[in-house]
Design an enzyme around this catalytic site. Structure first.
Site, mmCIF file in Angstrom:
data_model
loop_
_atom_site.group_PDB
_atom_site.id
_atom_site.type_symbol
_atom_site.label_atom_id
_atom_site.label_comp_id
_atom_site.label_asym_id
_atom_site.label_seq_id
_atom_site.Cartn_x
_atom_site.Cartn_y
_atom_site.Cartn_z
ATOM 1 N N CYS A 14 -55.473 0.758 -28.641
ATOM 2 C CA CYS A 14 -54.086 1.092 -29.010
ATOM 3 C C CYS A 14 -53.298 1.650 -27.830
ATOM 4 O O CYS A 14 -52.065 1.608 -27.830
ATOM 5 C CB CYS A 14 -54.073 2.079 -30.172
ATOM 6 S SG CYS A 14 -54.799 1.364 -31.650
ATOM 7 N N HIS A 42 -46.867 4.514 -30.549
ATOM 8 C CA HIS A 42 -47.718 3.450 -31.076
ATOM 9 C C HIS A 42 -47.628 3.504 -32.598
ATOM 10 O O HIS A 42 -47.727 4.575 -33.198
ATOM 11 C CB HIS A 42 -49.160 3.669 -30.605
ATOM 12 C CG HIS A 42 -50.154 2.888 -31.396
ATOM 13 N ND1 HIS A 42 -50.018 1.535 -31.593
ATOM 14 C CD2 HIS A 42 -51.271 3.260 -32.057
ATOM 15 C CE1 HIS A 42 -51.025 1.115 -32.342
ATOM 16 N NE2 HIS A 42 -51.800 2.141 -32.646
ATOM 17 N N ASN A 52 -50.282 -2.057 -38.073
ATOM 18 C CA ASN A 52 -50.704 -1.575 -36.760
ATOM 19 C C ASN A 52 -51.155 -2.785 -35.941
ATOM 20 O O ASN A 52 -52.188 -3.383 -36.226
ATOM 21 C CB ASN A 52 -51.854 -0.571 -36.954
ATOM 22 C CG ASN A 52 -52.400 -0.027 -35.642
ATOM 23 O OD1 ASN A 52 -52.134 -0.559 -34.575
ATOM 24 N ND2 ASN A 52 -53.185 1.032 -35.730
HETATM 25 C C1 LIG Z 1 -56.851 5.738 -43.114
HETATM 26 C C2 LIG Z 1 -55.809 6.705 -43.645
HETATM 27 C C3 LIG Z 1 -54.543 5.936 -44.004
HETATM 28 C C4 LIG Z 1 -56.343 7.357 -44.915
HETATM 29 O O1 LIG Z 1 -55.390 8.250 -45.410
HETATM 30 P P1 LIG Z 1 -55.841 9.660 -45.976
HETATM 31 O O2 LIG Z 1 -54.647 10.298 -46.541
HETATM 32 O O3 LIG Z 1 -56.560 10.365 -44.885
HETATM 33 O O4 LIG Z 1 -56.788 9.233 -47.138
HETATM 34 P P2 LIG Z 1 -58.221 9.811 -47.455
HETATM 35 O O5 LIG Z 1 -59.124 9.617 -46.309
HETATM 36 O O6 LIG Z 1 -57.993 11.178 -47.985
HETATM 37 O O7 LIG Z 1 -58.704 8.865 -48.628
HETATM 38 C C5 LIG Z 1 -58.279 9.102 -49.901
HETATM 39 C C6 LIG Z 1 -58.962 8.159 -50.847
HETATM 40 O O8 LIG Z 1 -58.378 6.856 -50.715
HETATM 41 C C7 LIG Z 1 -59.401 5.888 -50.656
HETATM 42 N N1 LIG Z 1 -58.938 4.748 -49.896
HETATM 43 C C8 LIG Z 1 -59.152 4.424 -48.599
HETATM 44 N N2 LIG Z 1 -58.529 3.289 -48.303
HETATM 45 C C9 LIG Z 1 -57.911 2.866 -49.419
HETATM 46 C C10 LIG Z 1 -57.115 1.752 -49.733
HETATM 47 N N3 LIG Z 1 -56.802 0.813 -48.819
HETATM 48 N N4 LIG Z 1 -56.620 1.654 -50.970
HETATM 49 C C11 LIG Z 1 -56.899 2.559 -51.909
HETATM 50 N N5 LIG Z 1 -57.660 3.649 -51.688
HETATM 51 C C12 LIG Z 1 -58.158 3.793 -50.449
HETATM 52 C C13 LIG Z 1 -60.559 6.585 -50.000
HETATM 53 O O9 LIG Z 1 -61.753 5.925 -50.321
HETATM 54 C C14 LIG Z 1 -60.462 7.969 -50.604
HETATM 55 O O10 LIG Z 1 -61.047 7.925 -51.863
HETATM 56 P P3 LIG Z 1 -61.946 9.164 -52.397
HETATM 57 O O11 LIG Z 1 -61.035 10.354 -52.358
HETATM 58 O O12 LIG Z 1 -62.313 8.723 -53.747
HETATM 59 O O13 LIG Z 1 -63.081 9.238 -51.427
HETATM 60 C C15 LIG Z 1 -55.478 7.826 -42.649
HETATM 61 O O14 LIG Z 1 -56.582 8.653 -42.464
HETATM 62 C C16 LIG Z 1 -55.063 7.285 -41.309
HETATM 63 O O15 LIG Z 1 -54.045 6.639 -41.179
HETATM 64 N N6 LIG Z 1 -55.795 7.600 -40.243
HETATM 65 C C17 LIG Z 1 -55.503 7.104 -38.932
HETATM 66 C C18 LIG Z 1 -55.859 5.678 -38.875
HETATM 67 C C19 LIG Z 1 -55.330 4.997 -37.683
HETATM 68 O O16 LIG Z 1 -54.186 5.121 -37.367
HETATM 69 N N7 LIG Z 1 -56.176 4.253 -37.015
HETATM 70 C C20 LIG Z 1 -55.819 3.516 -35.890
HETATM 71 C C21 LIG Z 1 -55.545 4.455 -34.780
HETATM 72 S S1 LIG Z 1 -54.789 3.728 -33.500
#
Ligand SMILES: CC(C)(COP(=O)(O)OP(=O)(O)OC[C@H]1O[C@@H](n2cnc3c(N)ncnc32)[C@H](O)[C@@H]1OP(=O)(O)O)[C@@H](O)C(=O)NCCC(=O)NCCS
Length: 332
Positions: free
Chosen positions: A114, A259, A289
């Site tokens: 990224c 980004h 992304n």
């Molecule tokens: C991945 C991301 C969107 C998850 O959001 P979050 O608010 O942290 O969500 P959580 O990790 O609390 O997950 C909440 C729940 O949603 C669920 N979940 C994950 N992906 C899901 C999806 N696509 N649809 C529905 N539910 C989903 C999880 O399993 C979790 O369930 P649980 O509570 O029963 O275990 C967030 O962490 C994120 O954006 N992180 C950075 C990712 C990124 O930018 N990566 C590239 C970097 S360059």
């Protein structure tokens, strides 16, 4: 004479196929509401089978060349950033070179995920200031859709990513006021396994196995929370270091192009930097992304919409796998 590197042309290209959150609902246990709320993404573009990141890179490069008002043959060096190359090797730099019909000029591949565009821009900046090259094509492109896990196990990653490409032409500029003022690059390899694709890799014997293909390790994996927390801390840090070095403050910034990892990350970066969110470029709703390509796509759109005026200070910042992060400050 103090030569600065200037962006003289930009271009972007996304494949025509649009995949909405509702389309993903049909493949895995997710919902449009969850994806919008957690990431701000509404749709993304996917390349068709047979189309590689070098193909998207070529399209973006052609547009950047046109917008710079130069000929293909004027380009004297290529820097290409991707985490999703057409082949394990060679990288896409030489493939773009061949598609452009450019004989024997150097082509460098950057693998900083990224943060790839900022690393690539930084290398181009050094080459221009050292007067090694005069017209560098910096291109970032990703085709990530073929290697996402569309099962429920992979839904945290699969909903976030999209395919696309962005390119810029970098040239020397004798007007010292204009151009890339600085680039700052950082990394912390202790976090390499927090956002990575483990297999296949040359550490293993055999290199490929049936078990490996069936395992989740062949897909990109991440600790989303840890990535989130680090991203909202490290991007502002990189921007503040750069502002300080240039004797600027956040009030001097006209446009911040982070980004596009997650819209919540972009909003939190704005809050942490104390910059009005209206100055933050956000287009993740339409592209998801696109990893290395996200910043040059956003830059191209912002320029073509006429939002960047002469003299404006534009700040780029990125964070991603490695972990790597960085910033660049450009006066237009
Ligand atoms: C991945 C991301 C969107 C998850 O959001 P979050 O608010 O942290 O969500 P959580 O990790 O609390 O997950 C909440 C729940 O949603 C669920 N979940 C994950 N992906 C899901 C999806 N696509 N649809 C529905 N539910 C989903 C999880 O399993 C979790 O369930 P649980 O509570 O029963 O275990 C967030 O962490 C994120 O954006 N992180 C950075 C990712 C990124 O930018 N990566 C590239 C970097 S360059």
């Amino acid at each position: 004479m103090n030569i600065k590197a200037i962006i003289t042309g930009t271009g972007c290209y996304v494949p025509p196929k649009v995949v909405t959150n509702f389309d993903l609902e049909k493949l895995m246990n997710t919902s449009d509401e969850w994806i919008r709320q957690r990431s701000g993404i509404v749709e993304r573009h996917y390349a068709e089978s047979g189309v590689g990141s070098s193909d998207l890179a070529y399209e973006a490069a052609i547009k950047a060349i046109e917008s710079a008002g130069i000929e293909k043959s004027d380009i004297d060096f290529i820097i290409a950033a991707t985490l999703s190359p057409d082949y394990y090797f060679p990288g896409i730099g030489v493939l773009v070179q061949a598609k452009l019909g450019l004989a024997s000029i150097g082509a460098l591949d950057v693998r900083n995920q990224c943060t790839g565009f900022i690393y690539a821009l930084s290398v181009a900046d050094q080459f221009i200031r050292a007067q090694t090259y005069k017209k560098i094509l910096v291109v970032a492109a990703e085709v990530q859709s073929p290697n996402l896990d569309y099962s429920d196990d992979g839904r945290d990653m699969a909903v976030l990513f999209g395919d696309g490409a962005g390119a810029v032409i970098i040239e020397p500029n004798k007007n010292e006021d204009k151009g890339i003022l600085s680039t700052h690059l950082f990394s912390d390899g202790r976090y390499a396994t927090e956002l990575w694709m483990e297999k296949p890799g040359c550490k293993e014997r055999p290199f490929l196995s049936k078990e490996m293909l069936e395992s989740k390790q062949r897909y990109a994996q991440m600790d989303g929370r840890r990535v989130f927390i680090n991203a909202v801390e490290k991007m502002p840090e990189a921007v503040n270091i750069a502002l300080k070095q240039n004797g600027l403050t956040i009030e001097d910034v006209d446009h911040l192009i982070p980004h596009q990892a997650n819209d919540r990350i972009s909003q939190m970066v704005a809050t942490n930097l104390k910059i009005p969110v209206e100055k933050v470029v956000r287009n993740i709703d339409r592209f998801g992304n696109t990893t290395a390509a996200s910043i040059p796509i956003a830059l191209d759109e912002t320029l073509k919409e006429g939002k960047i005026k002469k003299g404006d200070i534009v700040v780029l910042t990125a964070f991603g796998s490695g972990f790597t992060w960085g910033s660049a400050i450009i006066r237009f």
